[in-house]
Design an enzyme around this catalytic site. Sequence first.
Site, PDB file in Angstrom:
ATOM      1  N   CYS A 144     -13.273  -1.175  29.702  1.00  0.00           N
ATOM      2  CA  CYS A 144     -13.816  -0.759  28.414  1.00  0.00           C
ATOM      3  C   CYS A 144     -15.336  -1.014  28.346  1.00  0.00           C
ATOM      4  O   CYS A 144     -16.094  -0.246  28.915  1.00  0.00           O
ATOM      5  CB  CYS A 144     -13.056  -1.422  27.265  1.00  0.00           C
ATOM      6  SG  CYS A 144     -13.226  -0.470  25.737  1.00  0.00           S
TER       7      CYS A 144
ATOM      8  N   HIS B 102      -7.937  -0.011  28.282  1.00  0.00           N
ATOM      9  CA  HIS B 102      -7.552  -1.406  28.530  1.00  0.00           C
ATOM     10  C   HIS B 102      -6.285  -1.392  29.384  1.00  0.00           C
ATOM     11  O   HIS B 102      -5.180  -1.529  28.848  1.00  0.00           O
ATOM     12  CB  HIS B 102      -7.302  -2.144  27.208  1.00  0.00           C
ATOM     13  CG  HIS B 102      -8.552  -2.463  26.472  1.00  0.00           C
ATOM     14  ND1 HIS B 102      -9.313  -3.573  26.754  1.00  0.00           N
ATOM     15  CD2 HIS B 102      -9.201  -1.790  25.498  1.00  0.00           C
ATOM     16  CE1 HIS B 102     -10.369  -3.586  25.960  1.00  0.00           C
ATOM     17  NE2 HIS B 102     -10.333  -2.516  25.199  1.00  0.00           N
TER      18      HIS B 102
ATOM     19  N   GLU C 150      -4.983  -3.504  31.181  1.00  0.00           N
ATOM     20  CA  GLU C 150      -4.219  -4.764  31.173  1.00  0.00           C
ATOM     21  C   GLU C 150      -3.078  -4.727  30.157  1.00  0.00           C
ATOM     22  O   GLU C 150      -2.103  -5.460  30.288  1.00  0.00           O
ATOM     23  CB  GLU C 150      -5.156  -5.950  30.883  1.00  0.00           C
ATOM     24  CG  GLU C 150      -5.710  -6.068  29.467  1.00  0.00           C
ATOM     25  CD  GLU C 150      -6.947  -5.218  29.200  1.00  0.00           C
ATOM     26  OE1 GLU C 150      -7.198  -4.256  29.962  1.00  0.00           O
ATOM     27  OE2 GLU C 150      -7.661  -5.503  28.202  1.00  0.00           O
TER      28      GLU C 150
HETATM   29  N1  GLN Z   1     -17.975  -2.221  22.319  1.00  0.00           N
HETATM   30  C1  GLN Z   1     -17.482  -1.106  23.056  1.00  0.00           C
HETATM   31  C2  GLN Z   1     -17.051   0.035  22.156  1.00  0.00           C
HETATM   32  O1  GLN Z   1     -16.809  -0.158  20.986  1.00  0.00           O
HETATM   33  C3  GLN Z   1     -16.348  -1.520  23.964  1.00  0.00           C
HETATM   34  C4  GLN Z   1     -15.139  -1.962  23.216  1.00  0.00           C
HETATM   35  C5  GLN Z   1     -14.193  -2.763  24.066  1.00  0.00           C
HETATM   36  O2  GLN Z   1     -14.554  -3.274  25.125  1.00  0.00           O
HETATM   37  N2  GLN Z   1     -12.958  -2.897  23.610  1.00  0.00           N
HETATM   38  O3  GLN Z   1     -16.943   1.139  22.603  1.00  0.00           O
END
Ligand code: GLN
Length: 599
Positions: free
Chosen positions: A417, A546, A548
Amino acid sequence: MSWEDVLSSIGHASEETEFFTPLPTGYKPGKTKYVIVFGTVMSGLGKGIFSSSLARVMQEKGFSVAPIKLEGYLNRDSGTLNPYRHGEVFVLDDGMECDMDLGTYERMLNMSLSRRNFITSGQILSSVLEKERKGGYLGRDVQMIPHVTGEVKLRLRELAVTSEADVVFVEMGGTVGDFENAYIIEAVREMSYEEGPRNFCFVALTYVVEPPSLGEQKSKPAQLNLKLLNAAGIHPHIIACRASQPVTKKVREKIALFANVPMERVFSMHDCDSVYVIPEMLRGAGIDVAVVELLGLGDQIDREAEENARAEWNDYINRFRNARHPITIGIIGKYTSLRDSYASIIQAIEHAGTHLGAKVRLEWIDSSEMTDANAADHLTDVHGVIVPGGFGFRGVDGKIACVKYVRQHGVPFLGICYGMQIAVIEFARNACGLNHASSAEIDRDCPEPVVDLLPEQKGIEGLGGNMRLGGYDVMLSPGSLVSRLSGDADRIRLRFRHRYEVNPCFVDRLEQAGLVFSGSTPDGRIMQVLELPESRHPFFVATQAHPELTSRPLNPQPFFVGLVRAALIASGVSPESVSAAKDDNPSRAGSLGQPTVSS
Ligand code: GLN
């Protein structure tokens, strides 16, 4: 009034009755069994782990199960909670942001859950207030009892209907005696009466202290706190005593005596080396038999299915315990002092490590301490690196320095992410000549915003439930590393939680410099996975998702398997023997020996 009379009177809200128990369409009282798990003495007893393990044991016996967590707090979901205080925010496929325990349920039960499996007081109260505005309470004054308790009961019964589960497992958030969950306890008390005998099983987790100055276990806090449950009108059928060491017979006898629970239903649930061992521990103690007897389910057990499921699960535990090849994976993040903020990543590494027979040690590296000058010092001893998700600008420079080092030095890398967005910024700056590249999240006026707000996020104000959330399909380029890792799949499903994306205006430029976007939304608009060709780097993969969140013990997530495999090779294991393990059936793999994750 008999319980049959109660049942015939519920489901009606009228002037004549004091009962207010709306029933969902299709609900048949008595068809579904309920196991309710309470925590006493203190929080942090592992109620979710206990409850999910018990649900797993019942699932192995052939029963369909549905877990639900009832949280006492007023937030509508966990989206606005700080992971530093509450652990990671777990995202379900339908986009619900919830407590990390839901991850434990998904992994333990190997099933995907939905917003029906997670309820907070905020949801219950909002729904009651909405119904009141619509005249839903027939001119009555709206009260905690029966209207708010009625809403709790409705939600539990709705889950019973929609899941068609044989047994619903209810985890009561918080601790008995907390002000905020008292009405939820009252709701299940009422409901146990309405549903009738042999349909409810109350399990109280308690804690047996062992003060070092005394050197012996003491049961008084457990006794006193179990009395609180009695005072709420609930008499537990089963007591599970948490403790660091096995709970002695003498202590269990005292608890049995004071709580009026037969000795054979007071169990020791002491600490163990892996959460995945607990189902077998419950079985060894006989808790499963007690639950089956109490709910009258004895004649419906599928013994053959149970043996097969047990064998498969125990195979995982055996391989986990007999780890052989040590590797170190570095995790570079902001919340490295609180492991719960990375709970699912730790689990996903364990699953992949178990699959490949690696004994994985985790090294936690604070991103705010990393610079170009010291990156080598931090990273020379690690065999792979994960840059996990995150928000805001703190520690970003350290993460960029980290990605620069691993990209240039061939250290296996998985970006998650924010980790993918950081990888794009680093590549843009150092391999594309975009010296001012950044993310609009870090610098709103950045001249080269290679990471920018998603278009649909531009008008949104306020927080909570409004990011791009939940499960989405990801199209993978044929032949790409991630497609091969995913069994040559061209479409996989991953879960997301983000506001920003790789800016489509810069994709061509990044690709011309050698970055490969190997996964995108089906319409090709949002870049969801990137990689470097294997000719340039042994393993450099990052995803906007994500991954995971969807890793399971018997189905490790392919990107993590790829990272651990590359880390094994980096540690000196020959690629042939890693491939041999990889090609094996995931539930049987282990030719390299057995893994554990320590931190
Ligand atoms: N801050 C980033 C976004 O909002 C990544 C978010 C995250 O890692 N869950 O896109």
